[in-house]
Write a protein that holds these residues in place. Sequence first.
Motif, PDB file in Angstrom:
ATOM      1  N   UNK A  37       0.852  -1.179   0.000  1.00  0.00           N
ATOM      2  CA  UNK A  37       0.000   0.000   0.000  1.00  0.00           C
ATOM      3  C   UNK A  37       0.890   1.233   0.000  1.00  0.00           C
ATOM      4  N   UNK A  38       0.470   2.272  -0.704  1.00  0.00           N
ATOM      5  CA  UNK A  38       1.281   3.480  -0.759  1.00  0.00           C
ATOM      6  C   UNK A  38       1.402   4.169   0.578  1.00  0.00           C
ATOM      7  N   UNK A  39       0.371   4.038   1.424  1.00  0.00           N
ATOM      8  CA  UNK A  39       0.392   4.572   2.781  1.00  0.00           C
ATOM      9  C   UNK A  39      -0.273   3.555   3.712  1.00  0.00           C
ATOM     10  N   UNK A  40       0.115   3.515   4.990  1.00  0.00           N
ATOM     11  CA  UNK A  40      -0.539   2.589   5.915  1.00  0.00           C
ATOM     12  C   UNK A  40      -1.961   3.031   6.197  1.00  0.00           C
ATOM     13  N   UNK A  41      -2.804   2.068   6.498  1.00  0.00           N
ATOM     14  CA  UNK A  41      -4.225   2.345   6.730  1.00  0.00           C
ATOM     15  C   UNK A  41      -4.487   2.651   8.195  1.00  0.00           C
ATOM     16  N   UNK A  42      -3.892   1.874   9.086  1.00  0.00           N
ATOM     17  CA  UNK A  42      -4.164   2.001  10.515  1.00  0.00           C
ATOM     18  C   UNK A  42      -2.924   2.487  11.253  1.00  0.00           C
ATOM     19  N   UNK A  43      -3.082   3.607  11.965  1.00  0.00           N
ATOM     20  CA  UNK A  43      -2.030   4.084  12.838  1.00  0.00           C
ATOM     21  C   UNK A  43      -0.820   4.592  12.093  1.00  0.00           C
ATOM     22  N   UNK A  44       0.024   5.307  12.805  1.00  0.00           N
ATOM     23  CA  UNK A  44       1.275   5.799  12.234  1.00  0.00           C
ATOM     24  C   UNK A  44       2.210   6.145  13.376  1.00  0.00           C
ATOM     25  N   UNK A  45       3.423   5.641  13.290  1.00  0.00           N
ATOM     26  CA  UNK A  45       4.418   5.951  14.302  1.00  0.00           C
ATOM     27  C   UNK A  45       5.159   7.209  13.877  1.00  0.00           C
ATOM     28  N   UNK A  46       5.049   8.274  14.677  1.00  0.00           N
ATOM     29  CA  UNK A  46       5.731   9.528  14.372  1.00  0.00           C
ATOM     30  C   UNK A  46       6.499   9.999  15.601  1.00  0.00           C
ATOM     31  N   UNK A  47       7.747  10.452  15.433  1.00  0.00           N
ATOM     32  CA  UNK A  47       8.475  10.497  14.177  1.00  0.00           C
ATOM     33  C   UNK A  47       8.834   9.101  13.672  1.00  0.00           C
ATOM     34  N   UNK A  48       9.198   9.017  12.411  1.00  0.00           N
ATOM     35  CA  UNK A  48       9.533   7.743  11.806  1.00  0.00           C
ATOM     36  C   UNK A  48      10.666   7.059  12.559  1.00  0.00           C
ATOM     37  N   UNK A  49      10.475   5.787  12.979  1.00  0.00           N
ATOM     38  CA  UNK A  49      11.584   5.036  13.581  1.00  0.00           C
ATOM     39  C   UNK A  49      12.582   4.657  12.482  1.00  0.00           C
ATOM     40  N   UNK A  50      13.686   5.366  12.438  1.00  0.00           N
ATOM     41  CA  UNK A  50      14.626   5.222  11.333  1.00  0.00           C
ATOM     42  C   UNK A  50      15.412   3.931  11.420  1.00  0.00           C
ATOM     43  N   UNK A  51      15.642   3.333  10.263  1.00  0.00           N
ATOM     44  CA  UNK A  51      16.596   2.233  10.174  1.00  0.00           C
ATOM     45  C   UNK A  51      17.965   2.759  10.574  1.00  0.00           C
ATOM     46  N   UNK A  52      18.722   1.957  11.306  1.00  0.00           N
ATOM     47  CA  UNK A  52      19.999   2.422  11.852  1.00  0.00           C
ATOM     48  C   UNK A  52      21.080   2.435  10.770  1.00  0.00           C
ATOM     49  N   UNK A  53      21.054   3.494   9.973  1.00  0.00           N
ATOM     50  CA  UNK A  53      22.063   3.705   8.940  1.00  0.00           C
ATOM     51  C   UNK A  53      22.454   5.178   8.968  1.00  0.00           C
ATOM     52  N   UNK A  54      23.744   5.459   8.801  1.00  0.00           N
ATOM     53  CA  UNK A  54      24.238   6.831   8.917  1.00  0.00           C
ATOM     54  C   UNK A  54      23.545   7.764   7.928  1.00  0.00           C
ATOM     55  N   UNK A  55      23.290   7.266   6.733  1.00  0.00           N
ATOM     56  CA  UNK A  55      22.653   8.113   5.715  1.00  0.00           C
ATOM     57  C   UNK A  55      21.270   8.570   6.156  1.00  0.00           C
ATOM     58  N   UNK A  56      20.480   7.658   6.702  1.00  0.00           N
ATOM     59  CA  UNK A  56      19.129   8.012   7.103  1.00  0.00           C
ATOM     60  C   UNK A  56      19.132   9.008   8.257  1.00  0.00           C
ATOM     61  N   UNK A  57      20.058   8.831   9.183  1.00  0.00           N
ATOM     62  CA  UNK A  57      20.127   9.768  10.304  1.00  0.00           C
ATOM     63  C   UNK A  57      20.591  11.149   9.835  1.00  0.00           C
TER      64      UNK A  57
END
Length: 378
Positions: free
Chosen positions: A104-124
């Motif tokens: 799905x392009x977006x989740x239907x139920x609930x949303x965790x904010x802020x986004x729990x980032x994958x532990x990678x230097x680029x994303x941080x």
Amino acid sequence: MQVGSRTQSVPAQRRSMDALLTVGVEEEFVLVEASTGHLANRANEVLAGVDRFQVDLQPEIAQYQVESASGICTDMGELRDQLATARRALVERAAQHDARLAATGTPVLGLTMPTPLTNAARYHRMAQEMGALTNDLAICGCHVHIGLADDESKIFVSNHLRPWLPTLLALGANSPYWLDADTGYASWRYVVWNRWPTSGAPPHFESAAEYFEARDDIVTSGAALDAGMLYWDVRLSARHPTLELRVSDVAPTVEEAVLMAALVRGIAATALSSGATPPRVPPHLLRVALWRAARDGLEGFGIDPVTGAPTPAATIVASLLRWIRPALELAGDYQLVSDGIDRLLLDGTGAARQRRAFARRGRLSDVVGLLVAQTAPV
């Protein structure tokens, strides 16, 4: 629609169209809790055991996202088999961790904010530089890669794809829900993603040199960390020798992902074989056409890429199919594409089917159930 005053040079690849263009597809998914349908931050656990499947499965920016990538294909049957294998692997691994895979392009139920980032230097670093833009990245797209011999060919095809971006967005619309509510849009993912400074439709470029100059200016400005953060709806891939279409939501089913790939390749092949000057859609018209496609999807009106007039989206799709039919027939893809479009017109896009699932009982959990069922290959 206006035609540019200068004629773009015809790329060399036009002279060798006997061989089929190669194609590959990347798909992004969300993981949801088996019990509640809410997002499940288990990408690390799901991906830990995927090596044995011998498919390309990767993490994405959020801990509730996973991504698959096909190999290089020339045959749509081969592409379908690869995408199905990847989805089966992810479905199996998710089930082992009390989760489900949802396209799905977006989740239907609930949303965790802020986004729990994958532990990678680029994303941080992205989160540090872009701030709150990274807070709601629970969005998933379908990226189609077309192999082209040189950068001028990629720019030439990009310019030809540009007027059809709204049509491709409408065909692939699959994200009407966000934060437990109907957004009123068929593709809310596209609206969310367009907050980023490097997203949206690319300009019409006269040459590869002009493209690279624009790319370098954007990186120098700080709006992108590097070339990989140039997020236009169609771009020259920063990692592969391909042109990459990024406008569409992740496809609900493998068949719809293959349909999108065949359409994009058909447009590319038609552009190269014709050598016609790519039409220039004014930026303001293309912007509103993309907005209209994101709102209405295939079920409403679009902006005709030739006349600029509001036109039923299905009529515009029919025009596209007529234009690329010779290339589709040459590749053996015409029946696949024609049947796929007929199914979408009859059954509705992913967005329409999500809304239909909700309408039956008024339960968003039914929408999640539909998504999980569609995602798993038959």
